[in-house]
Design an enzyme around this catalytic site. Sequence first.
Site, PDB file in Angstrom:
ATOM      1  N   ASP A 178       0.865  -1.238   0.152  1.00 17.51           N
ATOM      2  CA  ASP A 178      -0.180   0.028  -0.013  1.00 17.51           C
ATOM      3  C   ASP A 178       0.680   1.294  -0.063  1.00 17.51           C
ATOM      4  OD1 ASP A 178      -1.927   2.149   0.296  1.00 17.51           O
ATOM      5  OD2 ASP A 178      -2.897   1.122   2.003  1.00 17.51           O
ATOM      6  N   HIS A 188       0.493   8.264   3.199  1.00 15.46           N
ATOM      7  CA  HIS A 188       0.998   7.847   4.317  1.00 15.46           C
ATOM      8  C   HIS A 188       2.434   7.993   4.439  1.00 15.46           C
ATOM      9  CE1 HIS A 188      -2.651   5.607   4.887  1.00 15.46           C
ATOM     10  NE2 HIS A 188      -2.626   4.795   3.715  1.00 15.46           N
TER      11      HIS A 188
END
Length: 262
Positions: free
Chosen positions: A169, A174
């Site tokens: 991911d 992030h």
Amino acid sequence: MHPWEGRQLGDRTVAYDERDAILYALAVGASPDQLDLVFEDQLRVLPTFALTLAQWAPDALGSAGAFDTTTAVHGAQRLEVLAPLPRAGELALSARVDRVWDKGAAAIFDVVVECDYFAATWAIFAPGCGGFGGERGPSAPAPPEGDPSASLTVGTAANQAALYRLLGDRHHMHIDPAAAQAAGQPRPFLHGLSTLASVTLALADEVGAHPADLRSLEGRFAAPVFPGDDLAVTAWAQGRAVRFEVTADDRPAVRGGTVTFA
């Protein structure tokens, strides 16, 4: 019915080795002395590692234009374990859009991935995609009544999001402050699946189970967790079945959590 509902996202064979499974365990908080999670000679693969192998499915839906990938976020996750993951090998995965729920200003896309070892559902919260007249879908369950059986503190590492994104991911929100701000957050935040996995390690220890014996897991992501946050976990255990809620810095982070261990 929403035009994306029932859409097939294809089949994919995904390979991994022991190094990937060990990196995953370390990225979600396994300690170096948990040799059967971090040492290839004794390795048991954490069942939640399967979710990194299937991350391509919700990503494929976003790439196909179902929603804006810069603003959509992971809303909830379910996992049912059908068999233990091999220490290394290949998995044949099949993915589809199961349901699309209408939340008014947003939609939730349920993406289902299945194989011989697990069945998993990603709920993707997509702002700007609602208002099509569909069903709202289920509400978050209320916390259990009665006193909790345990209250735990689970630490997250400052580099946890940076490590976890190496497992599949790689959404920029992030790691990149500008991407996080575009998603409405003040700084890069932790993957919801990383939060869930860290919590299950602690809950397994609390009920005397091995974390690799996880059989089912579910939780809704209510607010972001930032790398380095301490997670306050409130648990209601009945044997090796646990309902739980998670807060971070007094923000509800995970609601309606349930996990079962063999």
